[in-house]
Design a protein around this motif. Structure first.
Motif, mmCIF file in Angstrom:
data_model
loop_
_atom_site.group_PDB
_atom_site.id
_atom_site.type_symbol
_atom_site.label_atom_id
_atom_site.label_comp_id
_atom_site.label_asym_id
_atom_site.label_seq_id
_atom_site.Cartn_x
_atom_site.Cartn_y
_atom_site.Cartn_z
ATOM 1 N N LYS A 1 -7.820 0.112 -3.328
ATOM 2 C CA LYS A 1 -8.024 1.476 -2.813
ATOM 3 C C LYS A 1 -6.849 2.407 -3.132
ATOM 4 N N THR A 2 -5.675 1.849 -3.411
ATOM 5 C CA THR A 2 -4.525 2.688 -3.777
ATOM 6 C C THR A 2 -4.609 3.143 -5.235
ATOM 7 N N GLU B 1 0.844 -1.208 0.000
ATOM 8 C CA GLU B 1 0.000 0.000 0.000
ATOM 9 C C GLU B 1 0.875 1.252 0.000
ATOM 10 N N LYS B 2 1.860 1.282 0.908
ATOM 11 C CA LYS B 2 2.720 2.472 1.026
ATOM 12 C C LYS B 2 3.619 2.623 -0.196
ATOM 13 N N THR B 3 4.100 1.500 -0.706
ATOM 14 C CA THR B 3 4.997 1.529 -1.866
ATOM 15 C C THR B 3 4.272 2.044 -3.101
ATOM 16 N N ILE B 4 3.080 1.525 -3.335
ATOM 17 C CA ILE B 4 2.316 1.915 -4.533
ATOM 18 C C ILE B 4 1.960 3.400 -4.464
ATOM 19 N N TRP C 1 15.599 1.477 -4.888
ATOM 20 C CA TRP C 1 15.925 0.196 -5.512
ATOM 21 C C TRP C 1 14.877 -0.156 -6.565
ATOM 22 N N LEU C 2 13.600 0.053 -6.224
ATOM 23 C CA LEU C 2 12.510 -0.260 -7.149
ATOM 24 C C LEU C 2 12.563 0.589 -8.419
ATOM 25 N N LYS D 1 5.021 1.899 8.521
ATOM 26 C CA LYS D 1 4.155 2.744 9.348
ATOM 27 C C LYS D 1 4.725 4.161 9.511
ATOM 28 N N THR D 2 6.009 4.249 9.873
ATOM 29 C CA THR D 2 6.592 5.580 10.103
ATOM 30 C C THR D 2 7.259 6.147 8.843
ATOM 31 N N GLY D 3 7.546 5.263 7.879
ATOM 32 C CA GLY D 3 8.215 5.709 6.659
ATOM 33 C C GLY D 3 9.736 5.607 6.731
#
Ligand code: MG
Ligand code: ZN
Length: 212
Positions: free
Chosen positions: A79-80, A48-51, A209-210, A198-200
């Protein structure tokens, strides 16, 4: 004593199918990552955070969610704004190349990056090639420092390991350095990204890297 190769015909058929998928992904310019961890390591939250972070740079991302039951993870991913397809294995504890082939029909052709979230399990997902470019292991700090030594195959086969939930480290008696040392002794070339979705904290190194 001779060993009986119980797995080999099954794995051989899977390998052949996975190679066809890999050729197809390459031809279509789709980069594919196979995410493997035990249940609860934070694969879906990380995705979720990555996308969300990648969307700022307009990468076309899709996710195949593997679970024994429910469509909950695919619903979270949808939802993302990423395309998400749920595979329910109905008891099987890993995804195989045939399941991926069937799921691909659901995507548009302009996907650049495809994440496959495998069934939560550190054991057999490591044995089944899905045609991915790389496997990414996710290990949360709550699982205990002994997991890499006990489940070496997934760490041996992965190009990257994400150490997740590092925000919890102050609350744990984890021998972090011993855990990292075990991972490096299993796979000296593995890239290690400690992070907290959660915190980043640590997310940038993984995102860099991605993007490469
Ligand atoms: Mg999940
Ligand atoms: Zn399995």
């Amino acid at each position: 004593m001779p060993e009986i190769p119980i797995h080999s015909p099954l794995l051989g058929a899977n390998q052949a199918k996975a190679q066809l998928l890999r050729d197809r992904f390459q031809a279509q310019g789709i980069r594919v990552l196979n995410l493997i961890s035990s249940p609860g390591a934070g694969k879906t939250t990380l995705l979720e955070k990555t996308i969300t972070a990648l969307a700022e740079k307009t990468k076309k991302v899709a996710v195949i969610e593997g679970d024994i039951a429910t469509a909950r993870d695919a619903e979270r991913i949808a939802k993302t704004g990423a395309a998400a397809v749920q595979i329910n294995t109905h008891g099987a504890c890993h995804l195989d190349a045939g399941m991926i082939e069937k799921a691909l029909g659901a995507f548009e052709e302009d996907v650049e990056l495809l994440f496959i979230e495998n069934v939560g399990n550190l054991v057999c997902p490591a044995e089944f090639d899905l045609g991915e470019e790389a496997k990414v292991a996710i290990l949360s700090v709550t699982e205990g420092a002994d997991k890499p030594a006990k489940y070496p195959l997934v760490f041996l086969q992965s190009r990257v390991v994400i150490i997740s939930k590092i925000d919890l480290l102050p609350h744990l008696d984890l021998d972090y350095d011993a855990m990292i040392q075990d991972i490096r002794s299993i796979n000296p070339s593995i890239e290690i990204f400690p992070l907290s979705a959660k915190t980043g904290e640590g997310m940038d190194a993984w995102l860099d890297w991605l993007r490469k």
